[in-house]
Motif scaffolding. Structure first.
Motif, mmCIF file in Angstrom:
data_model
loop_
_atom_site.group_PDB
_atom_site.id
_atom_site.type_symbol
_atom_site.label_atom_id
_atom_site.label_comp_id
_atom_site.label_asym_id
_atom_site.label_seq_id
_atom_site.Cartn_x
_atom_site.Cartn_y
_atom_site.Cartn_z
ATOM 1 N N LEU A 1 0.828 -1.211 0.000
ATOM 2 C CA LEU A 1 0.000 0.000 0.000
ATOM 3 C C LEU A 1 0.864 1.263 0.000
ATOM 4 O O LEU A 1 0.495 2.270 -0.612
ATOM 5 N N ASP A 2 1.994 1.211 0.699
ATOM 6 C CA ASP A 2 2.897 2.371 0.728
ATOM 7 C C ASP A 2 3.417 2.685 -0.681
ATOM 8 O O ASP A 2 3.554 3.857 -1.058
ATOM 9 N N ILE A 3 3.688 1.625 -1.461
ATOM 10 C CA ILE A 3 4.147 1.826 -2.846
ATOM 11 C C ILE A 3 3.025 2.441 -3.682
ATOM 12 O O ILE A 3 3.249 3.398 -4.436
ATOM 13 N N TYR A 4 1.811 1.901 -3.525
ATOM 14 C CA TYR A 4 0.677 2.449 -4.268
ATOM 15 C C TYR A 4 0.425 3.913 -3.897
ATOM 16 O O TYR A 4 0.079 4.729 -4.758
ATOM 17 N N GLU A 5 0.596 4.229 -2.615
ATOM 18 C CA GLU A 5 0.385 5.608 -2.163
ATOM 19 C C GLU A 5 1.413 6.550 -2.791
ATOM 20 O O GLU A 5 1.081 7.675 -3.168
ATOM 21 N N LYS A 6 2.649 6.080 -2.919
ATOM 22 C CA LYS A 6 3.672 6.898 -3.568
ATOM 23 C C LYS A 6 3.332 7.128 -5.034
ATOM 24 O O LYS A 6 3.522 8.234 -5.560
ATOM 25 N N GLN A 7 2.832 6.075 -5.704
ATOM 26 C CA GLN A 7 2.423 6.224 -7.102
ATOM 27 C C GLN A 7 1.288 7.241 -7.222
ATOM 28 O O GLN A 7 1.286 8.099 -8.111
ATOM 29 N N ASN A 8 0.307 7.134 -6.322
ATOM 30 C CA ASN A 8 -0.833 8.054 -6.360
ATOM 31 C C ASN A 8 -0.433 9.477 -6.015
ATOM 32 O O ASN A 8 -1.057 10.432 -6.480
ATOM 33 N N THR A 9 0.602 9.615 -5.178
ATOM 34 C CA THR A 9 1.065 10.949 -4.805
ATOM 35 C C THR A 9 1.579 11.708 -6.024
ATOM 36 O O THR A 9 1.356 12.917 -6.152
ATOM 37 N N VAL A 10 2.261 10.992 -6.915
ATOM 38 C CA VAL A 10 2.748 11.619 -8.151
ATOM 39 C C VAL A 10 1.568 12.146 -8.954
ATOM 40 O O VAL A 10 1.566 13.286 -9.439
ATOM 41 N N ASN A 11 0.544 11.312 -9.079
ATOM 42 C CA ASN A 11 -0.650 11.690 -9.828
ATOM 43 C C ASN A 11 -1.382 12.837 -9.151
ATOM 44 O O ASN A 11 -1.812 13.801 -9.786
ATOM 45 N N ARG A 12 -1.513 12.741 -7.832
ATOM 46 C CA ARG A 12 -2.285 13.733 -7.076
ATOM 47 C C ARG A 12 -1.596 15.091 -7.054
ATOM 48 O O ARG A 12 -2.251 16.130 -7.087
ATOM 49 N N SER A 13 -0.272 15.101 -6.997
ATOM 50 C CA SER A 13 0.460 16.371 -6.925
ATOM 51 C C SER A 13 0.300 17.190 -8.198
ATOM 52 O O SER A 13 0.409 18.421 -8.179
ATOM 53 N N LEU A 14 0.013 16.502 -9.316
ATOM 54 C CA LEU A 14 -0.169 17.210 -10.585
ATOM 55 C C LEU A 14 -1.509 17.940 -10.652
ATOM 56 O O LEU A 14 -1.792 18.618 -11.639
ATOM 57 N N ALA A 15 -2.339 17.784 -9.612
ATOM 58 C CA ALA A 15 -3.605 18.515 -9.571
ATOM 59 C C ALA A 15 -3.360 20.020 -9.538
ATOM 60 O O ALA A 15 -4.229 20.802 -9.941
ATOM 61 N N PHE A 16 -2.179 20.438 -9.077
ATOM 62 C CA PHE A 16 -1.866 21.871 -9.025
ATOM 63 C C PHE A 16 -1.587 22.438 -10.417
ATOM 64 O O PHE A 16 -1.594 23.652 -10.602
ATOM 65 N N VAL A 17 -1.339 21.557 -11.393
ATOM 66 C CA VAL A 17 -1.180 22.022 -12.774
ATOM 67 C C VAL A 17 -2.294 21.501 -13.671
ATOM 68 O O VAL A 17 -2.346 21.834 -14.854
ATOM 69 N N ASN A 18 -3.188 20.692 -13.094
ATOM 70 C CA ASN A 18 -4.275 20.115 -13.876
ATOM 71 C C ASN A 18 -5.545 20.035 -13.027
ATOM 72 O O ASN A 18 -5.691 19.121 -12.212
#
Length: 482
Positions: free
Chosen positions: A352-369
């Motif tokens: 789950l920690d790995i999945y959370e890191k993957q999702n963090t990359v996606n989620r952080s791009l919300a500031f540009v998308n």
């Protein structure tokens, strides 16, 4: 700013757009799409929920009607759980099609949630499904860009912009009026959609709704309204800084492709590249290797459990396990279940920690998308997001552990330690004990936890809205007529 001027500009844009037959036709097509998406989502939820309830009742009946058995045999007979959907998931499918629908629970083993609809569907599913949320997130922005790409650039091309500004209209009023005009046009579709969703939601829940659930629908409406304000503002800003309507349209189509297609797909691939997750085979192999090192709880004389055996004999001051006041095998299997569950949960948390890191990359791009932000918030509010799925899996695992330990407890209390002869009847307990297992009650994520999980999405939407207000204020002072 003068409110009456802003109102006049917005009404003028509103009326001018509705005079265009193509706009009316698009509004009609969108309305039909919304009706189709809402009905199919409502029907899909209703059918699946009816099937789930029917089979869950049948599973419970079969469990309770099992004859007298040894408790450990019942633990391995197992129990079947069907995943309940949140009623608002008919609005936004999210990951629903990729989540499994049922999971088999048994002692000493954590099974995956199986039978996802994606597994039975064709490859066309990767292109998405027609849901209400999908239309609001992807097609409405395209509709806004079609309506507003020339809202100011056309005024510049026709030389009417100079006339407007020479008559005393300020840039702030012009920009605000155009944005409000576009928002009014969007609301012609958006408000009926939300009313339709509310009615269908009532029908799915038999009008048994809580205040917490009403708040979710309110937050959904607020999220999409802010999203449309952001899209309308971007559209007006691009039109205002473009010299021609053609260049404005090209820029807006490029932005739509960037927001809706390119950034989300790239972010997913980039996250998986930065934080590669082990496959299911690798995960199961790692768990199995650790379990082998802890011994076999089904063998009461296993060398790995010798310390437990010796400590029990010492505490109860007996020489053999047959003299213990409870069933020794049941106690050992309870300890084995505790150990195996601990190993599984430890490794699962790493996954789950790995999945959370993957999702963090996606989620952080919300500031540009902004599309990413509204997508994450929408799926979270409708209970069809990744966090809801993980919460379900954790609750199912807790229930599986409860089932296994209940059977071990029944064995400890009701099964004799005396060894059976070959011609003796196997030890069993009364079937009335099967009713001791409580029904599985799935608890949806609370709103407080939901907003903690989606804090980045909420913050990014607010940053986008406030940032665009600042850009509009700055443009109103620096933008040129030509």
């Amino acid at each position: 700013m003068r409110i009456h001027i802003i109102r006049l500009i917005s009404i003028q844009l509103w009326k001018q757009s509705l005079k265009n037959k193509a706009v009316v036709f698009l509004l009609l097509i969108l309305s039909l799409l919304f009706v189709f998406a809402a009905y199919t989502g409502w029907q899909d939820y209703k059918v699946q929920e009816d099937v789930r309830v029917k089979h869950q009742v049948e599973v419970r009946h079969q469990w309770e009607e099992k004859p007298d058995k040894h408790p450990h045999r019942m633990a391995h007979y197992g129990y079947l759980i069907f995943r309940a959907r949140y009623p608002l998931s008919f609005f936004d499918y999210g990951l629903e099609r990729y989540m499994g629908n049922s999971v088999f629970l048994e002692a000493h083993k954590q099974n995956t949630v199986n039978f996802s609809e994606a597994g039975f569907s064709s490859g066309m599913l990767r292109f998405g499904e027609v849901s209400t949320a999908m239309i609001l997130q992807t097609l409405i922005p395209l509709f806004i860009f079609f309506l507003g790409f020339s809202c100011i650039s056309a005024e510049r091309e026709n030389n009417t912009l100079k006339v407007l500004l020479s008559q005393g209209v300020r840039w702030k009023e012009l920009l605000a009026g155009k944005i409000l005009g576009l928002l009014f046009l969007v609301c012609l579709v958006f408000i009926p959609v939300m009313i339709l969703s509310l009615v269908m939601w009532f029908s799915l829940t038999d009008f048994k709704n809580t205040f917490d659930e009403f708040l979710r629908l309110f937050w959904i409406a607020a999220t999409y309204f802010i999203y449309f304000f952001i899209i309308c503002s971007i559209c007006v800003i691009v039109s205002a800084v473009s010299r021609t309507s053609r260049s404005s349209l090209v820029k807006l189509i490029g932005l739509w492709l960037l927001f809706i297609v390119i950034i989300p797909r790239t972010a997913q691939a980039f996250g998986a590249y930065l934080y590669p997750a082990p496959s299911k085979i690798d995960f199961d192999t790692r768990v199995e290797n650790e379990l082998v090192k802890t011994g076999d709880s089904h063998n009461p004389n296993d060398i790995y459990y010798k310390e437990i055996k010796d400590s029990l004999l010492h505490v109860y001051r007996v020489k053999t396990v047959e003299e213990l006041p409870f069933n020794y095998s049941g106690y050992i299997m309870a300890q084995g279940e505790k150990i195996s569950s601990g190993i599984y949960n430890k490794n699962w948390q790493k996954q789950l920690d790995i999945y959370e890191k993957q999702n963090t990359v996606n989620r952080s791009l919300a500031f540009v998308n902004p599309f990413q932000a509204v997508k994450d918030l929408s799926t979270a509010l409708t209970g069809s997001d990744f966090n809801s799925y993980i919460s379900y899996q954790q609750q199912v695992e807790d229930y599986r552990y409860q089932l296994a330990q209940l059977m071990n407890k029944l064995q400890m209390e009701n099964i004799s330690n005396k060894k059976q002869e070959a011609n003796e009847k196997p030890y069993t307990i009364s079937r009335s004990h099967w009713k001791d297992l409580p029904d599985f009650q799935y608890r949806f994520i609370s709103q407080s936890t939901l907003f903690q999980n989606e804090a980045v999405s909420v913050l990014s939407l607010l940053v986008w809205a406030l940032g665009l207000l600042f850009v509009l204020h700055f443009l109103s002072k620096t933008i040129k007529i030509n």
